[in-house]
Design a protein around this motif. Structure first.
Motif, PDB file in Angstrom:
ATOM      1  N   VAL B  88       0.847  -1.198   0.000  1.00 26.59           N
ATOM      2  CA  VAL B  88       0.000   0.000   0.000  1.00 26.59           C
ATOM      3  C   VAL B  88       0.883   1.248   0.000  1.00 26.59           C
ATOM      4  O   VAL B  88       1.881   1.311   0.723  1.00 26.59           O
ATOM      5  CB  VAL B  88      -0.929  -0.005   1.234  1.00 26.59           C
ATOM      6  N   GLY B  89       0.529   2.199  -0.835  1.00 29.36           N
ATOM      7  CA  GLY B  89       1.291   3.437  -0.914  1.00 29.36           C
ATOM      8  C   GLY B  89       2.374   3.405  -1.977  1.00 29.36           C
ATOM      9  O   GLY B  89       2.958   4.442  -2.310  1.00 29.36           O
ATOM     10  N   ALA B  90       2.645   2.212  -2.530  1.00 23.03           N
ATOM     11  CA  ALA B  90       3.706   2.100  -3.546  1.00 23.03           C
ATOM     12  C   ALA B  90       3.231   2.659  -4.883  1.00 23.03           C
ATOM     13  O   ALA B  90       2.043   2.631  -5.200  1.00 23.03           O
ATOM     14  CB  ALA B  90       4.126   0.643  -3.716  1.00 23.03           C
ATOM     15  N   ASN B  91       4.166   3.151  -5.661  1.00 15.74           N
ATOM     16  CA  ASN B  91       3.888   3.557  -7.034  1.00 15.74           C
ATOM     17  C   ASN B  91       3.606   2.331  -7.894  1.00 15.74           C
ATOM     18  O   ASN B  91       4.266   1.295  -7.750  1.00 15.74           O
ATOM     19  CB  ASN B  91       5.103   4.267  -7.634  1.00 15.74           C
ATOM     20  N   ILE B  92       2.633   2.458  -8.801  1.00 13.49           N
ATOM     21  CA  ILE B  92       2.335   1.380  -9.758  1.00 13.49           C
ATOM     22  C   ILE B  92       2.773   1.780 -11.163  1.00 13.49           C
ATOM     23  O   ILE B  92       3.431   1.028 -11.863  1.00 13.49           O
ATOM     24  CB  ILE B  92       0.819   1.069  -9.809  1.00 13.49           C
ATOM     25  N   VAL B  93       2.363   2.970 -11.571  1.00 15.15           N
ATOM     26  CA  VAL B  93       2.562   3.362 -12.961  1.00 15.15           C
ATOM     27  C   VAL B  93       2.916   4.839 -13.039  1.00 15.15           C
ATOM     28  O   VAL B  93       2.443   5.645 -12.220  1.00 15.15           O
ATOM     29  CB  VAL B  93       1.289   3.050 -13.792  1.00 15.15           C
ATOM     30  N   LEU B  94       3.754   5.180 -14.008  1.00 18.37           N
ATOM     31  CA  LEU B  94       4.093   6.582 -14.282  1.00 18.37           C
ATOM     32  C   LEU B  94       3.951   6.834 -15.776  1.00 18.37           C
ATOM     33  O   LEU B  94       4.438   6.059 -16.600  1.00 18.37           O
ATOM     34  CB  LEU B  94       5.541   6.885 -13.880  1.00 18.37           C
ATOM     35  N   VAL B  95       3.258   7.912 -16.094  1.00 16.96           N
ATOM     36  CA  VAL B  95       3.174   8.393 -17.475  1.00 16.96           C
ATOM     37  C   VAL B  95       3.665   9.834 -17.466  1.00 16.96           C
ATOM     38  O   VAL B  95       3.282  10.610 -16.584  1.00 16.96           O
ATOM     39  CB  VAL B  95       1.716   8.294 -17.985  1.00 16.96           C
ATOM     40  N   VAL B  96       4.522  10.193 -18.406  1.00 13.96           N
ATOM     41  CA  VAL B  96       5.014  11.564 -18.529  1.00 13.96           C
ATOM     42  C   VAL B  96       4.840  12.003 -19.983  1.00 13.96           C
ATOM     43  O   VAL B  96       5.188  11.248 -20.901  1.00 13.96           O
ATOM     44  CB  VAL B  96       6.507  11.698 -18.162  1.00 13.96           C
ATOM     45  N   THR B  97       4.308  13.201 -20.185  1.00 11.03           N
ATOM     46  CA  THR B  97       4.174  13.748 -21.537  1.00 11.03           C
ATOM     47  C   THR B  97       4.774  15.148 -21.577  1.00 11.03           C
ATOM     48  O   THR B  97       4.593  15.931 -20.654  1.00 11.03           O
ATOM     49  CB  THR B  97       2.700  13.832 -21.967  1.00 11.03           C
ATOM     50  N   CYS B  98       5.487  15.456 -22.656  1.00 10.38           N
ATOM     51  CA  CYS B  98       6.115  16.768 -22.844  1.00 10.38           C
ATOM     52  C   CYS B  98       5.632  17.363 -24.158  1.00 10.38           C
ATOM     53  O   CYS B  98       5.654  16.695 -25.195  1.00 10.38           O
ATOM     54  CB  CYS B  98       7.633  16.634 -22.933  1.00 10.38           C
ATOM     55  N   SER B  99       5.230  18.634 -24.109  1.00 10.68           N
ATOM     56  CA  SER B  99       4.709  19.306 -25.299  1.00 10.68           C
ATOM     57  C   SER B  99       5.041  20.788 -25.190  1.00 10.68           C
ATOM     58  O   SER B  99       5.329  21.292 -24.101  1.00 10.68           O
ATOM     59  CB  SER B  99       3.194  19.084 -25.360  1.00 10.68           C
ATOM     60  N   PRO B 100       4.978  21.528 -26.305  1.00  7.64           N
ATOM     61  CA  PRO B 100       5.123  22.979 -26.169  1.00  7.64           C
ATOM     62  C   PRO B 100       3.985  23.582 -25.339  1.00  7.64           C
ATOM     63  O   PRO B 100       4.179  24.586 -24.654  1.00  7.64           O
ATOM     64  CB  PRO B 100       5.038  23.482 -27.618  1.00  7.64           C
ATOM     65  N   HIS B 101       2.793  22.969 -25.393  1.00  4.82           N
ATOM     66  CA  HIS B 101       1.628  23.592 -24.756  1.00  4.82           C
ATOM     67  C   HIS B 101       0.897  22.635 -23.825  1.00  4.82           C
ATOM     68  O   HIS B 101       0.869  21.432 -24.059  1.00  4.82           O
ATOM     69  CB  HIS B 101       0.678  24.116 -25.824  1.00  4.82           C
ATOM     70  N   ARG B 102       0.279  23.222 -22.794  1.00  5.54           N
ATOM     71  CA  ARG B 102      -0.211  22.386 -21.720  1.00  5.54           C
ATOM     72  C   ARG B 102      -1.395  21.510 -22.086  1.00  5.54           C
ATOM     73  O   ARG B 102      -1.518  20.389 -21.597  1.00  5.54           O
ATOM     74  CB  ARG B 102      -0.542  23.222 -20.478  1.00  5.54           C
ATOM     75  N   ALA B 104      -2.199  19.916 -24.822  1.00  2.00           N
ATOM     76  CA  ALA B 104      -1.756  18.680 -25.483  1.00  2.00           C
ATOM     77  C   ALA B 104      -1.123  17.728 -24.472  1.00  2.00           C
ATOM     78  O   ALA B 104      -1.375  16.513 -24.505  1.00  2.00           O
ATOM     79  CB  ALA B 104      -0.763  19.002 -26.592  1.00  2.00           C
ATOM     80  N   ALA B 105      -0.310  18.261 -23.563  1.00  2.00           N
ATOM     81  CA  ALA B 105       0.349  17.404 -22.574  1.00  2.00           C
ATOM     82  C   ALA B 105      -0.677  16.742 -21.650  1.00  2.00           C
ATOM     83  O   ALA B 105      -0.581  15.550 -21.338  1.00  2.00           O
ATOM     84  CB  ALA B 105       1.363  18.217 -21.761  1.00  2.00           C
ATOM     85  N   PHE B 106      -1.682  17.521 -21.228  1.00  2.00           N
ATOM     86  CA  PHE B 106      -2.740  16.953 -20.374  1.00  2.00           C
ATOM     87  C   PHE B 106      -3.543  15.879 -21.121  1.00  2.00           C
ATOM     88  O   PHE B 106      -3.781  14.783 -20.610  1.00  2.00           O
ATOM     89  CB  PHE B 106      -3.711  18.052 -19.911  1.00  2.00           C
ATOM     90  N   GLN B 107      -3.982  16.227 -22.330  1.00  2.00           N
ATOM     91  CA  GLN B 107      -4.816  15.298 -23.095  1.00  2.00           C
ATOM     92  C   GLN B 107      -4.066  13.993 -23.363  1.00  2.00           C
ATOM     93  O   GLN B 107      -4.611  12.904 -23.200  1.00  2.00           O
ATOM     94  CB  GLN B 107      -5.206  15.949 -24.430  1.00  2.00           C
ATOM     95  N   ALA B 108      -2.813  14.108 -23.774  1.00  2.00           N
ATOM     96  CA  ALA B 108      -2.037  12.916 -24.122  1.00  2.00           C
ATOM     97  C   ALA B 108      -1.823  12.031 -22.900  1.00  2.00           C
ATOM     98  O   ALA B 108      -1.892  10.798 -22.993  1.00  2.00           O
ATOM     99  CB  ALA B 108      -0.703  13.321 -24.744  1.00  2.00           C
ATOM    100  N   ALA B 109      -1.570  12.645 -21.742  1.00  2.00           N
ATOM    101  CA  ALA B 109      -1.341  11.841 -20.527  1.00  2.00           C
ATOM    102  C   ALA B 109      -2.614  11.083 -20.144  1.00  2.00           C
ATOM    103  O   ALA B 109      -2.569   9.908 -19.770  1.00  2.00           O
ATOM    104  CB  ALA B 109      -0.883  12.733 -19.372  1.00  2.00           C
TER     105      ALA B 109
END
Lengths: 89, 155, 155, 89
Positions: B88-102, B104-109
């Motif tokens: 419990v409390g452990a990380n399971i998954v990480l997704v990171v997205t980088c874009s010029p604009h926020r 797109a980064a939110f939608q893609a993640a």
């Protein structure tokens, strides 16, 4: 016409637990042409398979590591995997 | 674009730094981190065990990631999914997205998470304080979340 | 719920860890990091200077954060905004949201950024390689992004 | 009726640069009742103010650190700030 197709079957999550094995090699009869026919054949292989494949509609299938549908032809598959709907993330 | 399936933990800040190192064109970075919750369905969870389908998993994650790059102007992205027994409390998954604009980064993640949760071959088993365990059922909500992306342009 | 306006850099992973420390009910953590881009409008940017309105800034950020907690089931959140002169590639802003479920965490993080960008009293001045500088104009797109949240339930 | 209201005015970003000052204390005539009237008065105070407040529509105003609109009454404000649309984040 009588030749058989030897393939690797793999089971994951509760499908693995119910069949009691993670993988096995089987020779398929030429009459087993589709994923649905393979699921029906598996269900007939014994009580543990009957239990694992009792509701074929909830079993997801991948052929050579790609998601497929019940009407997909097995063709010259090398590896077919059976598992519940995925729950990662 | 890289994906990893691993037992080890990850560090979101280190992953962000690696993605934008040497770049001057990234303006927006979104991360999603999934964490093991202890209060599942009112029962005391002690651990979550993640099983996956080696071989298929990476290919599926790479396909999902490639689709996100086809839909949004992403400059870099990262998917890390842990497997094995996680407390419990452990990380399971990480997704990171980088874009010029926020946006797109939110939608893609969000897209990556919705697809990962319904397409990538991972399965969760919960172990409770009373010693029992059960496989997590797939969520109808997750299917509905994924279907959103097939009905809009997503841009 | 905490907000900070500071000249120092931040570490997204450390902020996540601080928010979920001792909790077992957080399942989803979303971060947004804004970074100084070097390719602004085709001219070579060397630095971005962030001015703000001390006193009003914290109150405004706290009001925006409170509104996000009223709209979504957030368990914790964090807003850090840097001020002063920041070179290309530097972090500008960090938003972190924690929720039992991912959709709420994503929505709240996007809401916080949309409101912060249009309501919080910060101003950016760009300094270019040729020695000139200019104040950044407010973006119509940012206003439109904020207005989305007044037209839907947001949930 | 003749009493005046002494308040602090603060300027930010290019409004600060154009007026040439970050803050000042002023005594307002009782005839200056609203934000719009204050903006009109500021514009009349000299060339640097005329420049800073040339287009009052683009100036944002906060009274005692809260966003207000042009028709807001100044009332007993202690601090009034003038700045361009915000561009943080």
């Amino acid at each position: 016409m009588a030749e058989t197709n030897t393939i690797t079957l793999r089971y994951f999550a509760w499908v693995r637990e119910k069949t009691g094995r993670a993988e096995e090699r089987v020779s398929l009869s030429p009459s087993v042409q589709t994923v649905a026919e393979l699921l029906a054949w598996l269900k007939s292989r014994g009580p543990e398979y009957a239990d694992a494949f009792a509701r074929p509609g909830v079993i997801r299938v991948a052929i050579d590591q790609r998601h497929v549908k019940p009407d997909t032809a097995i063709a010259d598959a090398r590896e077919i995997a059976f598992f519940p709907p995925v729950t990662g993330g | 674009m890289t994906v990893s399936v691993q037992t080890e933990d990850f560090n979101a800040a280190a992953e962000i730094a690696a993605l934008i190192a040497g770049r001057t064109d990234v303006g927006a970075v979104v991360t999603f981190t999934g964490v093991v919750r202890g209060d599942n369905g009112g029962r005391d969870l002690v651990a979550m065990t993640l099983e996956h389908y080696p071989g298929m998993t990476n290919a599926e994650l790479e396909a999902i990631e490639a689709e996100s790059h086809a839909r949004w102007p992403l400059q870099a992205s990262r998917i890390i999914h842990r497997v094995g027994e996680l407390p419990v409390g452990a990380n399971i998954v990480l997704v990171v997205t980088c874009s010029p604009h926020r946006h797109a980064a939110f939608q893609a993640a969000e897209f990556l998470m919705d697809y990962l949760k319904t397409q990538a071959p991972f399965w969760k088993k919960e172990t409770f304080a009373d010693g029992t365990s059960r496989w997590v059922d797939a969520s109808d909500g997750d299917d509905a979340a994924r279907l959103r992306w097939t009905q809009t342009s997503g841009a």
